[in-house]
Design a protein around this motif. Structure first.
Motif, PDB file in Angstrom:
ATOM      1  N   VAL A  47       0.998  -1.145   0.136  1.00  0.00           N
ATOM      2  CA  VAL A  47      -0.091   0.057   0.139  1.00  0.00           C
ATOM      3  C   VAL A  47       0.975   1.519   0.227  1.00  0.00           C
ATOM      4  O   VAL A  47       0.574   2.084  -0.550  1.00  0.00           O
ATOM      5  N   ASP A  48       2.207   1.208   0.611  1.00  0.00           N
ATOM      6  CA  ASP A  48       2.940   2.328   0.774  1.00  0.00           C
ATOM      7  C   ASP A  48       3.477   2.675  -0.731  1.00  0.00           C
ATOM      8  O   ASP A  48       3.405   3.725  -1.197  1.00  0.00           O
ATOM      9  N   LEU A  49       3.986   1.517  -1.468  1.00  0.00           N
ATOM     10  CA  LEU A  49       4.295   1.740  -2.771  1.00  0.00           C
ATOM     11  C   LEU A  49       3.205   2.294  -3.724  1.00  0.00           C
ATOM     12  O   LEU A  49       3.275   2.996  -4.474  1.00  0.00           O
ATOM     13  N   ALA A  50       2.180   1.476  -3.392  1.00  0.00           N
ATOM     14  CA  ALA A  50       0.852   1.872  -4.498  1.00  0.00           C
ATOM     15  C   ALA A  50       0.446   3.531  -4.446  1.00  0.00           C
ATOM     16  O   ALA A  50       0.196   4.189  -5.310  1.00  0.00           O
ATOM     17  N   VAL A  51       0.341   3.937  -3.052  1.00  0.00           N
ATOM     18  CA  VAL A  51       0.092   5.387  -2.927  1.00  0.00           C
ATOM     19  C   VAL A  51       1.091   6.458  -3.550  1.00  0.00           C
ATOM     20  O   VAL A  51       0.878   7.388  -4.343  1.00  0.00           O
ATOM     21  N   GLU A  52       2.361   6.134  -3.441  1.00  0.00           N
ATOM     22  CA  GLU A  52       3.526   6.670  -4.143  1.00  0.00           C
ATOM     23  C   GLU A  52       3.447   6.761  -5.514  1.00  0.00           C
ATOM     24  O   GLU A  52       3.545   7.575  -6.217  1.00  0.00           O
TER      25      GLU A  52
END
Length: 266
Positions: free
Chosen positions: A62-67
């Motif tokens: 999720v951290d990579l996705a929002v970035e």
């Protein structure tokens, strides 16, 4: 987590399910969101319970996705609805996958997780999912009643299997599903992992997901009626709902609910 920019109020959380509480194990779900200018990105992930580092995998996903989804979408915020949006979503997914696999290396399978992402822009809503997460939209009314719509999910791995696909699966890139919705009437978005599927969805005669209107209405309405920053009591109320005996009786898995409602401008 809560936020209120880009025209949307956003709030959500992940909680450990009954089995994990009983066994003293951490929640393997995760959710995140970010806002940049006119773009908001929401993401939820469900780490594979059988994998030893899936809790870390869902958080990383999720951290990579929002970035990466906000970066791609902000650079193309004026992209018209249509095939270009599907391409943008797919490119952002490839960005996420590359960094995820580079980060986890030879142990990538230990971090296995699903991923569901929604991008909100002034002109369109983009949706990408791999695995069994789901999205419900609130849009329009009929006979004075709010209307809810479940976005399509990826096809099952096989007719005879309830196995899901993970970000780390060899065929993940072929198993993603994307949508582009162009409807100014959309004023609510709900993302979840499969721990809430029994509460939030039913199935049509043809097998397509259908929203449970009473559940969706209650979830959105509680965010509609508390303008301004999301309060501590709203956060506590959502946690109590997700851990409630009623929802636990339907599914003892970890649960994630991430919701956004359009802010009403005075």
């Amino acid at each position: 987590m809560g936020a209120g920019r880009a025209g949307w109020r956003i709030h959500g959380m992940s909680v450990e399910g009954y089995r994990h509480r009983r066994d003293g194990r951490p929640c393997q779900d995760a959710c995140a969101h970010t806002v940049s200018g006119q773009v908001a990105v929401l993401a939820v992930a469900d780490g594979a319970g059988s994998r030893p580092r899936s809790e870390e995998g869902s958080r990383l996903a999720v951290d990579l996705a929002v970035e990466h989804f906000v970066r791609r979408s902000s650079a193309a915020v004026d992209t018209p609805p249509g095939e270009a949006v599907h391409d943008l979503l797919t490119d952002a997914f490839h960005d996420v996958t590359k960094v995820f696999l580079d980060t986890t290396g030879a142990s990538a399978a230990d971090f296995a997780t699903t991923l569901t992402v929604v991008v909100l822009t002034p002109g369109w809503l983009g949706h990408l999912t791999v695995g069994d997460g789901f999205v419900v939209l609130r849009a329009g009314t009929e006979d004075g009643e709010r209307q809810f719509h479940a976005l399509p999910q990826p096809a099952a791995v096989s007719e005879y299997s309830n196995e899901t696909v993970f970000l780390t699966s060899p065929d993940a890139a072929r198993r993603i599903h994307t949508d582009c919705v162009c409807d100014p009437g959309v004023d609510g978005v709900l993302l979840s992992t499969d721990g809430l599927a029994q509460a939030a969805l039913s199935r049509s005669a043809g097998g397509a997901p259908m929203p449970n209107a009473s559940f969706a209405d209650a979830v959105f309405r509680s965010l509609d009626t508390t303008p301004g920053p999301v309060s501590d009591s709203a956060h506590e109320n959502l946690a109590a709902l997700l851990r409630s005996d009623r929802l636990t009786a339907l599914n003892a898995d970890d649960k994630t609910l991430l919701r956004a409602v359009r802010e009403v401008r005075a």
